[in-house]
Design a protein around this motif. Structure first.
Motif, short mmCIF file in Angstrom:
data_model
loop_
_atom_site.label_atom_id
_atom_site.label_comp_id
_atom_site.label_asym_id
_atom_site.label_seq_id
_atom_site.Cartn_x
_atom_site.Cartn_y
_atom_site.Cartn_z
N LYS A 726 0.84 -1.22 0.00
CA LYS A 726 0.00 0.00 0.00
C LYS A 726 0.87 1.25 0.00
O LYS A 726 0.57 2.25 -0.65
CB LYS A 726 -0.92 -0.03 1.22
N TYR A 727 1.96 1.20 0.79
CA TYR A 727 2.85 2.36 0.87
C TYR A 727 3.50 2.66 -0.48
O TYR A 727 3.63 3.81 -0.88
CB TYR A 727 3.91 2.11 1.94
N LEU A 728 3.93 1.60 -1.21
CA LEU A 728 4.55 1.83 -2.51
C LEU A 728 3.54 2.45 -3.48
O LEU A 728 3.91 3.30 -4.32
CB LEU A 728 5.08 0.50 -3.07
N ASP A 729 2.25 2.05 -3.41
CA ASP A 729 1.21 2.69 -4.23
C ASP A 729 1.16 4.19 -3.96
O ASP A 729 1.15 5.02 -4.87
CB ASP A 729 -0.15 2.07 -3.95
N HIS A 737 10.81 9.15 -6.02
CA HIS A 737 11.78 8.32 -6.75
C HIS A 737 12.53 7.36 -5.80
O HIS A 737 13.05 6.34 -6.25
CB HIS A 737 12.80 9.20 -7.48
N GLN A 738 12.56 7.72 -4.55
CA GLN A 738 13.32 6.87 -3.60
C GLN A 738 12.64 6.96 -2.23
O GLN A 738 12.29 8.04 -1.77
CB GLN A 738 14.77 7.34 -3.49
N VAL A 739 12.46 5.80 -1.58
CA VAL A 739 11.88 5.74 -0.24
C VAL A 739 12.69 4.76 0.60
O VAL A 739 13.48 3.98 0.07
CB VAL A 739 10.40 5.30 -0.28
N SER A 740 12.46 4.80 1.92
CA SER A 740 13.17 3.91 2.84
C SER A 740 12.15 3.08 3.61
O SER A 740 11.12 3.60 4.05
CB SER A 740 14.02 4.71 3.82
N GLY A 775 20.90 4.05 8.66
CA GLY A 775 20.32 2.99 9.49
C GLY A 775 20.92 1.64 9.24
O GLY A 775 20.49 0.65 9.85
N GLY A 776 21.89 1.53 8.32
CA GLY A 776 22.58 0.26 8.09
C GLY A 776 21.65 -0.83 7.62
O GLY A 776 20.74 -0.61 6.81
N HIS A 777 21.89 -2.07 8.10
CA HIS A 777 21.10 -3.21 7.67
C HIS A 777 19.69 -3.25 8.25
O HIS A 777 18.94 -4.18 7.96
CB HIS A 777 21.85 -4.50 8.05
N GLY A 778 19.36 -2.26 9.08
CA GLY A 778 17.99 -2.19 9.59
C GLY A 778 17.07 -1.45 8.66
O GLY A 778 15.87 -1.35 8.91
N VAL A 779 17.59 -0.93 7.52
CA VAL A 779 16.80 -0.14 6.58
C VAL A 779 17.09 -0.62 5.17
O VAL A 779 18.24 -0.90 4.82
CB VAL A 779 17.13 1.37 6.71
N THR A 780 16.04 -0.71 4.34
CA THR A 780 16.20 -1.00 2.91
C THR A 780 15.77 0.23 2.14
O THR A 780 14.64 0.70 2.29
CB THR A 780 15.36 -2.21 2.49
N VAL A 781 16.69 0.77 1.31
CA VAL A 781 16.41 1.95 0.49
C VAL A 781 15.95 1.46 -0.88
O VAL A 781 16.64 0.68 -1.54
CB VAL A 781 17.66 2.84 0.36
N VAL A 782 14.76 1.93 -1.30
CA VAL A 782 14.12 1.44 -2.53
C VAL A 782 14.10 2.57 -3.55
O VAL A 782 13.66 3.69 -3.25
CB VAL A 782 12.68 0.96 -2.24
#
Length: 785
Positions: A726-729, A737-740, A775-782
């Protein structure tokens, strides 16, 4: 004000009645010193304070005044370097706590209630804040005035040792009570205390069996209380520890007393303010209990009491009278028979004036007004003094002579039975002369008399009015109603006739009264008849006005009820429309969830943009009436052209015109979507400077902004996947263009599930772990397409 006058008018009884409403001894001691004041501004202030107290009682019912003690003697002794007892220190702490509670109570009223209480606020601000001393005392002394173990480290150690030593002694003595010979040799199998030492009760014949110290014996001499030698040393140790305990307690009390000494002046101020507030509230409670009101005050000698009652008479029995004088009429002479209520009327006027000048509400209706006098004088009742060998007349004349030496034009003078106790002709002459004297110098005067010569006093002197107390000839009893402007007439003939006296005797008596007397009585009777008719007409008019006011209030209430009902119906309709819209949106979300489930579980070939299109179509399926309210189309400021930036009113989003399909339809690019829309739903937007890349944009159909990051920590896997999708929508619709996505480190299960989902998402270009600063490995940047 002279104390004799206060006692004569019975102000001291009113003061005692008000004192019963005080909640503290300090307040009662202040109330006992209450006296009327003659300063106009001070009287206004006192009455305003009482009125504020009535307002507080009306909105809150009661005021927290518990726990207040008169700690002034404690503070005084501490000021002199004395040691306060634990009980005195506890009272000091409780009084400080009471002041803190009262301060918080007044602050809460100011914050929550729509009333003006400036005098209470000023007193609240003047209360010294001594919370530190309160906490220090409470840390050492409990609510039972007992010094607690934690008051000092030494006291705790001493008491621990004392309890251990006492336990050993009791255990040793209890072994005696459990011995095999205990039932025979001991009077009772218990351990008791004599002279602060633990002992056992031994029968006198067996005292040699228990060698030790005898501390006491029973009244019969059959029981000796013996301290066995085995526990003498232990008891000595207990005694030593108790002395140490007492010394340590004294140190604690001396230290606390020194701290009280430092703020002794503030404690005096605190008690004074709390007592003043207690007195004000006691006045208000007295007024509420006796249905009193706050009068208006003036310094012009004008008095208007509306339906005033004597406050010492019960409300059921007291007859209310309206009394007005002090402007054009400055002197009133009341005539009439005994037991008619003349003296009560005089005392009512004098007492109401004294009460108002002491800040007490008066027993009269709203709108009453009293004057502030510099002095009030009264000569009332039979003050014959046997000790001074004074007759009734002489006693009255002593008071009158004293009054004539002191009064001025700012005085209220009350004479009861003026000139009585001597020859009627001379007494009447003296009464007229005295009235001329005080009236001529501008004093406000009320007097009663029996003399018929004074019935005409008010007819030939400006500023003077006659009055009488009504008498019902039919019932042969007074009604106690005051009739101003009508002198009292003799009812002797009527009363005698009703009691059976023969007519010929009455007729012969009338001949002796003379023609003038008969004409005066006829005139008075005519005045009384006119007065009764006028009052009857006034009451009927008053009833009509009350009925008119009642009808007006009913109409206003019905109109207000109609308006309220209309508003409730409108709100109900709005709520119903809102519910319909919300139901439609929930239905749309359910359909989209089903489509996503099909794609994930069945592998249905459903494109992402088709899902977004489906949501928009379903949102557009809201009821026509709701959409009509939500959308307010505006005419375009100019003709639309290809390439223009427009606002799509139905979605609240901006887009670009791609192509014109017909005269009324355009192809509009909204983010990644292309939609065919009617021109009436588009609004031209003036070009703006290019905005920063990462701006929070409002999402269609939402009132909040989409954030640049999504926090999934603590979420279950299924819920996390649903929220991510839902968030990506929303992010795509906002042109991000970029979210975390914050998933945390943990076991790594949630991270792997999220990245697996991103790997298969058609609109995800790339994804990576966050940098150390991100945030290191606790965050994925998309990165989105």
């Amino acid at each position: 004000m002279e104390n004799r006058v206060l006692k004569t008018l019975e102000f001291d009884k009113i003061r005692d009645m008000a004192a019963t409403h005080c909640t503290s001894f300090a307040g009662r001691s202040y109330m006992e010193k209450l006296v009327p004041v003659s300063d106009f501004d001070e009287v206004v202030k006192l009455l305003e304070e009482t009125d504020e107290g009535l307002s507080i009682l009306r909105v809150r019912g009661n005021v927290p005044m518990g726990g207040i003690s008169d700690i002034r003697p404690h503070a005084k002794r501490a000021q002199m370097g004395g040691m306060l007892s634990a009980y005195e220190l506890m009272e000091t702490a409780n009084t400080i706590r009471a002041s803190r509670n009262l301060r918080q109570f007044i602050e809460a009223i100011v914050a929550d209630e729509d009333i003006e209480i400036p005098h209470f606020i000023a007193k609240k601000d003047a209360i010294p804040i001594l919370t530190g001393l309160e906490h220090e005392i409470n840390a050492c002394i409990d609510d039972n005035a007992h010094v607690v173990d934690s008051a000092s480290g030494s006291l705790r150690t001493i008491r621990q040792g004392l309890r251990m030593q006492e336990g050993r002694v009791r255990e040793k003595l209890e072994s005696y009570t459990r011995g095999k010979n205990a039932a025979t040799m001991l009077s009772d199998a218990i351990v008791t205390i004599r002279n602060d030492r633990y002992v056992i009760p031994v029968k006198s014949e067996y005292r040699s069996h228990y060698r030790g110290v005898i501390h006491d014996m029973s009244s019969s001499g059959q029981t000796l209380f013996i301290e066995p030698d085995a526990v003498v040393q232990a008891n000595n140790e207990i005694r030593r520890l108790k002395l140490q305990e007492q010394e340590e307690i004294e140190k604690i009390l001396i230290d606390l007393s020194a701290k009280v000494q430092e703020v002794a002046h503030d404690l005096f101020t605190l008690v004074a303010i709390l007592s003043e507030i207690d007195v004000i509230l006691a006045k208000a409670k007295f007024g509420k209990a006796h249905k009193c009101t706050k009068p208006e005050v003036n310094n012009k000698g004008y008095i208007r009491l509306t339906k005033a009652r004597h406050p010492l008479l019960s409300m059921e029995e007291a007859v209310a009278n309206t009394i007005e004088f002090g402007k054009d009429i400055t002197t009133i002479v009341i005539t009439g028979p005994n037991t008619g209520g003349k003296t009560v009327t005089l005392k009512t006027v004098g007492l109401c004036t004294l009460m108002a000048q002491a800040g007490l509400p008066i027993p009269a209706l709203d709108g009453s007004e009293v004057a502030v006098f510099d002095s009030i004088y009264a000569d009332i009742g039979d003050e014959q003094s046997i000790e001074q060998s004074l007759s009734t007349f002489s006693s009255h004349m002593v008071n009158i002579v004293d009054i004539l030496e002191k009064y001025d034009d700012r005085s209220l003078i009350i004479f009861d039975e003026l000139g009585s106790g001597t020859d009627p002709q001379e007494g009447a002459a003296l009464a007229i002369s005295i009235l001329d004297e005080v009236h001529g110098r501008g004093a406000r005067v009320m007097a009663t008399t029996h003399y018929p010569e004074l019935k005409a006093y008010g007819y030939n002197r400006p500023g003077v009015a006659n009055a009488s107390v009504e008498f019902d000839v039919d019932t042969l009893s007074p009604t106690y109603r005051l009739l101003i402007g009508v002198p009292g007439r003799s009812n002797a003939f009527e009363i005698s006739k009703r009691l059976g006296l023969q007519d010929r005797v009455i007729d012969r008596a009338k001949k002796f009264t003379g023609t003038d007397r008969g004409e005066v009585d006829s005139m008075i009777l005519s005045l009384e008849t006119s007065r009764v008719q006028s009052e009857k007409d006034a009451e009927e008019t008053h009833d009509i006005l009350l009925e008119t006011d009642r009808l007006k209030r009913e109409l206003e209430e019905k109109l207000a009820e109609f308006d309220n009902k209309k508003e409730r119906m409108e709100e109900k309709a709005k709520e119903k429309a809102k519910k319909i819209i919300e139901d439609a949106k929930r239905e749309s979300e359910a359909i989209i969830s089903d489509l996503r489930a099909m794609r994930l579980n069945v592998g249905a070939n459903v494109k992402e943009h088709e899902l977004i299109e489906a949501r928009k179509r379903l949102e557009g399926a809201a009821p026509a009436e709701a959409k009509k309210k939500a959308v307010k189309a505006k005419a375009a400021p100019r003709a639309l052209q290809t390439g223009d930036e427009v606002k799509v009113l139905s979605y609240g989003q901006k887009g670009t015109l791609i192509d014109k399909v017909s005269d009324h339809e355009w192809i509009v690019q909204i983010g990644i979507l292309k939609m065919k829309l009617n021109q009436s739903g588009l609004e031209f937007v003036k070009p703006e400077k290019e905005k920063k890349q990462y701006v929070s944009t409002s999402v269609a159909g939402r009132d909040t902004h989409v954030k640049m990051e999504l926090d999934l920590r603590g979420e279950r896997y299924e819920d996390a996947i649903f929220r991510t999708e839902k968030y990506l929508d929303d992010a795509l619709l906002s042109n991000y263009h970029q979210v975390s996505i914050i998933h945390g480190k943990g076991t790594g299960a949630l991270r792997q599930g999220i990245q697996q989902f991103l790997k298969n998402h058609s609109r995800v270009k790339t994804y990576r772990f966050g940098e150390a600063s991100e945030g290191g490995h606790g965050v994925t940047v998309v990165e989105l397409k």
